[in-house]
Design an enzyme around this catalytic site. Structure first.
Site, PDB file in Angstrom:
ATOM      1  N   ARG A  16       6.877   6.479  -4.696  1.00 25.20           N
ATOM      2  CA  ARG A  16       7.612   6.981  -3.515  1.00 25.20           C
ATOM      3  C   ARG A  16       7.189   6.170  -2.294  1.00 25.20           C
ATOM      4  NH1 ARG A  16       3.728  10.495  -4.760  1.00 25.20           N
ATOM      5  NH2 ARG A  16       2.035  10.697  -3.271  1.00 25.20           N
ATOM      6  N   ASP A  57      -4.330  -1.797  -0.252  1.00 24.31           N
ATOM      7  CA  ASP A  57      -5.263  -2.314   0.769  1.00 24.31           C
ATOM      8  C   ASP A  57      -6.714  -1.840   0.553  1.00 24.31           C
ATOM      9  OD1 ASP A  57      -4.716   0.311   1.480  1.00 24.31           O
ATOM     10  OD2 ASP A  57      -4.397  -0.091   3.598  1.00 24.31           O
ATOM     11  N   SER A  72       0.812  -1.225   0.000  1.00 23.31           N
ATOM     12  CA  SER A  72       0.000   0.000   0.000  1.00 23.31           C
ATOM     13  C   SER A  72       0.845   1.273   0.000  1.00 23.31           C
ATOM     14  CB  SER A  72      -0.946  -0.020   1.192  1.00 23.31           C
ATOM     15  OG  SER A  72      -1.773  -1.156   1.078  1.00 23.31           O
TER      16      SER A  72
END
Length: 498
Positions: A193, A231, A178
């Site tokens: 990132r 998620d 996630s």
């Protein structure tokens, strides 16, 4: 903000210890505590600042809906509307053993999920603690650790009993990762990132699925990485598997996000891939970024501006900063600090403990709101134990009312996000269920009721057709179901090659 009416300063002892000093500058006849009337007057001011009218909410929904459309039409938008390559809903008849791996902020969780069909499943799981060093050292090492934990889990759970893996059994795996990734197919993901305190080197800009496959090979594990998911997407699929009325999933915790199922024909930015226009695909909205940078639509107060300016990413995640559990306590603390500076609160008391950013946890707002005692004893406990401050009943009632205003605004803004997806997809008439998860939704008193109240303020009586409920486990069960759905597509020759 008026100049502080406290004298404050600090000096350093020879031991190196810094001592903070605060002195009163009021005349002695001033009361040491604010009166009931003073607190009521201040509360009225904050009510007007933090209250969202139905009309304002509808304007936010309209702007939000346009932002969602923009993210679907063009790449690299502020709300990115990420295509997940999860096609369509589960049938509820998915069966078999699947592994799920969830790389969270503090733990690595490995699950063995046995799907039994008809929306039923069994799950056994183990959590492995992640050290701060592991989060910061080389990325390949991090994935090696993931494979090592999988290896331990498989060895522990191999046998002949129920809920056990058969020796030599090859398993599809859903990997819940996630962190923002750009994906062009379901078993690929380039890390944009790191977030949540991770900083593992040699990972950003690389295909994390490929790196993880390398680690699986190193340990010669009979496991096939089938799907890399977020998620929130997992929450959408798991919740629909158990409750087929579910059309939207939302997370309201330390962060906030939503996922829903979109018509491929309406995702203009992936038209060039030539995917069947009649298909449906789950979209990971990453909607915490709504109204970032421009700040045109959300009702930001000066306290929200301070939270934003002093955050590690000023200007970004504007929606998240108004509603996420990470920031609500800080918003309330900033209001209290302003009242201290104006000489309204805690006269003659040492307030330095309250002046530390983020020292006022959002859990304190939950406790204050749920305090059942007439004297508000829980509120006394918070202020004396954590901040060494004495309070009067009038002040405590004010603190609780302020917590309510900030918590209610967060829930009503959350309702605006849900309403934007409902409006865009035309779900209002038939109604739909919304699977909701996250600490704010699950633990903050009255949060769900306030979301529902907000939906009715936006849509009128028809707002009752949109019902949120506690979602299923997205990063474990959802991940396994997506692995099952993807395996089925691959076996049927429907896998998307880019």
């Amino acid at each position: 903000m008026p100049a502080s009416r406290r004298g404050s300063g600090s000096f350093t002892l020879t031991t190196g210890q810094t001592i903070a000093i605060h002195t009163r500058t009021q005349d002695e006849e001033d009361l040491p505590h604010a009166t009931k009337k003073t607190m009521a007057d201040h509360l009225r001011k904050y009510e007007s600042l933090f209250t969202l009218t139905p009309q304002r909410m509808r304007m936010i929904v309209e702007a939000f809906t346009e932002t969602l459309e923009l993210g679907l039409n063009k790449p690299n938008q502020i709300v990115p509307m990420i295509p997940t390559y999860v096609f369509g809903w589960p049938t509820g008849q998915e069966k078999g053993d699947f592994l799920a791996l969830d790389l969270g902020g503090t733990n690595l969780r490995v699950c063995l999920v046995t799907l039994q069909g008809e929306g039923k499943f069994e799950i056994s799981q183990t959590k492995y603690r992640l050290t701060e060093e592991q989060k910061q050292e080389d990325g390949q090492k991090l994935f090696d650790f993931c494979a090592e934990c999988l290896n331990t889990f498989v060895e522990t759970n191999t046998g002949e009993g129920a809920g056990q893996l058969k020796p030599g059994q090859s398993l599809p795996l859903g990997f819940t990762f996630s962190y923002p990734c750009s994906q062009e197919r379901i078993d690929h993901g380039e890390l944009i990132r790191w977030t949540k305190g991770f900083g593992a080197g040699n990972t950003e800009g690389r295909d994390v699925a490929e790196m993880f496959k390398k680690s699986l090979e190193k340990y010669q594990l009979p496991i096939k990485l089938t799907a890399l998911i977020n998620d929130t997407t997992g929450t959408l699929i798991a919740s629909h598997y158990v409750n087929p009325k579910t059309k939207i999933a939302v997370i309201f915790g330390t962060g906030c996000n939503a996922a829903y199922m979109e018509h491929v024909k309406d995702i203009a930015k992936i038209e060039h891939l030539g995917i069947d226009a009649g298909a449906e695909m789950a979209i990971n909205c990453e909607w915490g970024a709504f109204d970032s940078f421009e700040h045109e639509h959300l009702p930001r107060t000066k306290y929200d501006t301070i939270v934003d300016d002093t955050s590690n990413k000023p200007g970004e995640q504007a929606f998240e900063k108004l509603i996420s559990g990470r920031y609500l306590g800080e918003i309330l603390r900033l209001v209290l600090c302003e009242l201290i500076d104006e000489g309204v609160l805690f006269l003659g008391q040492n307030t330095y403990k309250l002046e530390k950013p983020y020292c006022f946890d959002t859990a304190f707002l939950s406790l204050m709101e749920s305090d059942p005692t007439d004297e508000l004893l829980m509120v006394i406990g918070i202020f004396t134990h954590f901040f060494a401050l004495e309070t009067t009943l009038a002040e405590r009632q004010f603190f609780r009312a302020l917590a309510k205003l900030i918590g209610r605004r967060a829930a009503r803004l959350s309702a605006c996000g849900i309403a934007a997806i409902v409006s865009k997809m035309g779900y209002l008439e038939e109604g739909c269920s919304v699977g909701a998860d996250g600490s704010l939704y699950n633990k903050y008193p009255g949060f769900a009721d306030r979301v529902h109240e907000g939906l009715q303020d936006i849509f009128g009586d028809k707002g009752r057709n949109i019902v949120t409920y506690h979602a299923e486990d997205g990063s474990g069960v959802g991940s396994a179901i997506i692995a099952a759905m993807t395996k089925h597509r691959k076996d049927a020759g429907l896998y998307l090659h880019v």
